[in-house]
Design a protein around this motif. Structure first.
Motif, PDB file in Angstrom:
ATOM      1  N   LYS A  68       0.831  -1.204   0.000  1.00 55.02           N
ATOM      2  CA  LYS A  68       0.000   0.000   0.000  1.00 55.02           C
ATOM      3  C   LYS A  68       0.867   1.256   0.000  1.00 55.02           C
ATOM      4  N   TYR A  69       1.958   1.232   0.777  1.00 53.71           N
ATOM      5  CA  TYR A  69       2.863   2.380   0.875  1.00 53.71           C
ATOM      6  C   TYR A  69       4.261   1.935   0.467  1.00 53.71           C
ATOM      7  N   PRO A  70       4.531   1.801  -0.837  1.00 51.89           N
ATOM      8  CA  PRO A  70       5.794   1.200  -1.268  1.00 51.89           C
ATOM      9  C   PRO A  70       7.029   2.044  -0.978  1.00 51.89           C
ATOM     10  N   PHE A  71       6.891   3.361  -0.788  1.00 49.36           N
ATOM     11  CA  PHE A  71       8.078   4.198  -0.615  1.00 49.36           C
ATOM     12  C   PHE A  71       8.359   4.524   0.838  1.00 49.36           C
ATOM     13  N   ASN A  72       7.520   4.107   1.754  1.00 50.69           N
ATOM     14  CA  ASN A  72       7.770   4.336   3.183  1.00 50.69           C
ATOM     15  C   ASN A  72       8.714   3.263   3.699  1.00 50.69           C
ATOM     16  N   ARG A  73       9.558   3.679   4.610  1.00 57.39           N
ATOM     17  CA  ARG A  73      10.462   2.722   5.271  1.00 57.39           C
ATOM     18  C   ARG A  73       9.867   2.359   6.607  1.00 57.39           C
ATOM     19  N   PHE A  74       9.843   1.067   6.920  1.00 55.56           N
ATOM     20  CA  PHE A  74       9.322   0.622   8.207  1.00 55.56           C
ATOM     21  C   PHE A  74      10.462   0.195   9.100  1.00 55.56           C
TER      22      PHE A  74
END
Length: 43
Positions: free
Chosen positions: A37-43
């Motif tokens: 869903k959020y491919p560019f966020n880093r977890f």
């Protein structure tokens, strides 16, 4: 959901292993869904 059932008196280690694996797979699926869903966020 196996975790909602009361732990059995016989074969308890196998029951806990099955519940742990089920919860692990659910958590992994949620993480993969968030990453998709959020491919560019880093977890």
């Amino acid at each position: 959901d196996k975790a909602r059932m009361y732990p059995p008196t016989r074969n308890r280690p196998a029951w806990f292993a099955a519940v742990f694996r089920e919860k692990l797979l659910e958590a992994r699926a949620e993480i993969l869904a968030l990453k998709k869903k959020y491919p560019f966020n880093r977890f």
